[in-house]
Scaffold this motif. Structure first.
Motif, PDB file in Angstrom:
ATOM      1  N   ASP A  50     -62.240 -39.586 -16.253  1.00 53.25           N
ATOM      2  CA  ASP A  50     -62.996 -40.678 -15.631  1.00 53.25           C
ATOM      3  C   ASP A  50     -63.568 -40.240 -14.288  1.00 53.25           C
ATOM      4  O   ASP A  50     -62.981 -39.415 -13.586  1.00 53.25           O
ATOM      5  N   CYS A  72     -64.247 -47.672 -12.502  1.00 51.25           N
ATOM      6  CA  CYS A  72     -64.573 -46.512 -13.347  1.00 51.25           C
ATOM      7  C   CYS A  72     -66.029 -46.626 -13.772  1.00 51.25           C
ATOM      8  O   CYS A  72     -66.430 -47.623 -14.384  1.00 51.25           O
ATOM      9  N   LYS A 105     -67.790 -41.006 -17.392  1.00 55.27           N
ATOM     10  CA  LYS A 105     -66.811 -40.031 -17.860  1.00 55.27           C
ATOM     11  C   LYS A 105     -67.490 -38.672 -17.945  1.00 55.27           C
ATOM     12  O   LYS A 105     -68.668 -38.579 -18.268  1.00 55.27           O
TER      13      LYS A 105
END
Length: 430
Positions: free
Chosen positions: A213, A404, A407
């Motif tokens: 992440d 978040c 990725k």
């Protein structure tokens, strides 16, 4: 008469001839120091059909800018190798990093790869070389970052801006002080004279992709001051961890001293010694005492009731402080889950003091575990030290939001994946 004739000749055509000869020699020397010219006038220092031919961008594929003699910017890559095994590699290092190991690594990489694929971060930022990825949008590159956690985060931030169709897979060769990301991926805590660049390049072929992440951190000042740049909105990405309190203070003191006397910080062992000395000093001085009274924290909308603290850590990867598994060590799996750098959650832990942190690092104590969250809100009431991925600063009162955002795919060493599988199997058996 003879003397006058000889003098006229020396100051006439002969001087021009010598001048042109000298100019030609200088020009040839300069050209041979830069990119090889066409038609093999200057030979390449690497073998395109050698050990790493599946990672090399052949010189015949490169088309340069208008400059005829000097290395300019690559404008296109035509007719690249069609082999399915072909995965071009880009290498980034600072020649002054790791007791000047960076210079040796750059030199060795240029023997195995096309020099255009090897970038010295001491000369300029990484974007010109990363742009090669844009020229081959349907090819997934390998990237080897030789440096510490801050250097890796810098490269990842630059890749975020490129918005590539196929994200490169990034491996780490550790040259920093902490190297926690490298440790968590299995590439080790340091690179020394017994390690081989050739082995690193070869092992990248067999690396296992790992999803990690990337956290978006937005800092909004709560006390606006006119014409004060430090109170402007600040937005950046974090990969490893974010901390406030004594952990950040130690990093800040180290950073300031390194800026004052950079020549004293050329060896990793010396850097660790200086880090330790600042930690020991804070044990006596307790500069971040009562941190819990200067911050408020919400995890997924729920406010934390903090005990007396001097440090608060937000961890995205399992390793912290040069290899300490601060969340997973002695973890009660009935209460908490093992950390996973790709699950969209961040682990939040605290320490009562610098001495408590030192005890945690040698497994003599456990941290305060506050939870795992997808969103974090941190309210800073007074000026405190903070750090993100090893980059420290002093932060004025503000609101800090963590979420978040994206990725990335990094490469773990193959043996690291095998070791983790064995550990999981052993836990299930028990």
């Amino acid at each position: 008469m003879l003397f006058e004739t000889l003098s006229d000749y020396l100051h006439g055509s002969l001087s021009y001839s010598l001048g042109f000869i000298f100019l030609g020699l200088v020009t040839h020397k300069v050209v041979s120091c830069f990119l090889p010219m066409k038609n093999g006038v200057v030979q390449s220092p690497y073998a395109e059909d050698g050990l790493f031919s599946d990672m090399i961008i052949p010189s015949r594929c490169l088309k340069w800018g208008r400059s005829r003699y000097f290395r300019g910017k690559v404008t296109s890559i035509s007719n690249p190798p069609r082999s399915k095994k072909w995965r071009p590699m880009l290498v980034f290092a600072n020649k002054s990093s790791g007791s000047n190991q960076g210079a040796v690594i750059l030199e060795q990489c240029r023997k195995y790869l096309n020099p255009v694929q090897v970038h010295d971060l001491n000369e300029k930022g990484p974007k010109p070389t990363l742009d090669l990825c844009c020229l081959l949008p349907d090819t997934r590159f390998f990237i080897l970052v030789c440096g510490g956690d801050g250097t890796v985060n810098w490269i990842l931030s630059q890749l975020d801006q490129l918005r590539l169709k196929l994200q490169p897979q990034l491996a780490v060769l550790p040259l920093g002080t902490g190297n926690d990301l490298s440790i968590s991926l299995g590439w080790g805590a340091s690179f020394d004279e017994f390690d081989s660049v050739e082995n690193y390049l070869a092992e990248i072929r067999f690396g296992s992709p790992v999803t990690i992440d990337r956290w978006n951190i937005k800092i909004v000042p709560t006390r606006a001051r006119l014409l004060s740049l430090r109170n402007q909105l600040k937005v950046f990405s974090m990969t490893n961890y974010f901390s406030v309190g004594c952990d950040a203070l130690i990093a800040l003191n180290f950073h300031r001293q390194r800026q004052r006397k950079p020549r004293l910080f050329s060896a990793r062992s010396l850097n660790k010694l200086v880090y330790f000395s600042y930690g020991a000093l804070d044990v006596l001085e307790n500069h971040c005492q009562n941190l819990h009274m200067n911050i408020d924290v919400w995890l997924d909308g729920k406010k934390l009731h903090l005990p007396p603290l001097e440090c608060l850590l937000f961890l995205n990867i399992s390793s912290w402080g040069g290899g300490c598994q601060i969340w997973n060590n002695s973890l009660n799996t009935d209460t908490w889950k093992m950390s996973d750098s790709g699950d969209g959650k961040i682990e939040v832990v605290g320490a009562a003091s610098s001495f408590h942190l030192a005890q945690i690092q040698v497994n003599l104590s456990e941290p305060y575990r506050f939870g795992q969250a997808r969103e974090v809100i941190l309210i800073v009431k007074n000026r405190i030290p903070v750090q993100s991925d090893g980059e420290p600063w002093e932060q004025d009162p503000c609101r800090i939001d963590m979420r978040c955002s994206t990725k990335v795919t990094l490469l773990a060493k193959a043996s690291k994946i095998s070791d983790e599988s064995d550990d999981i199997l052993q836990l299930e058996t028990n």
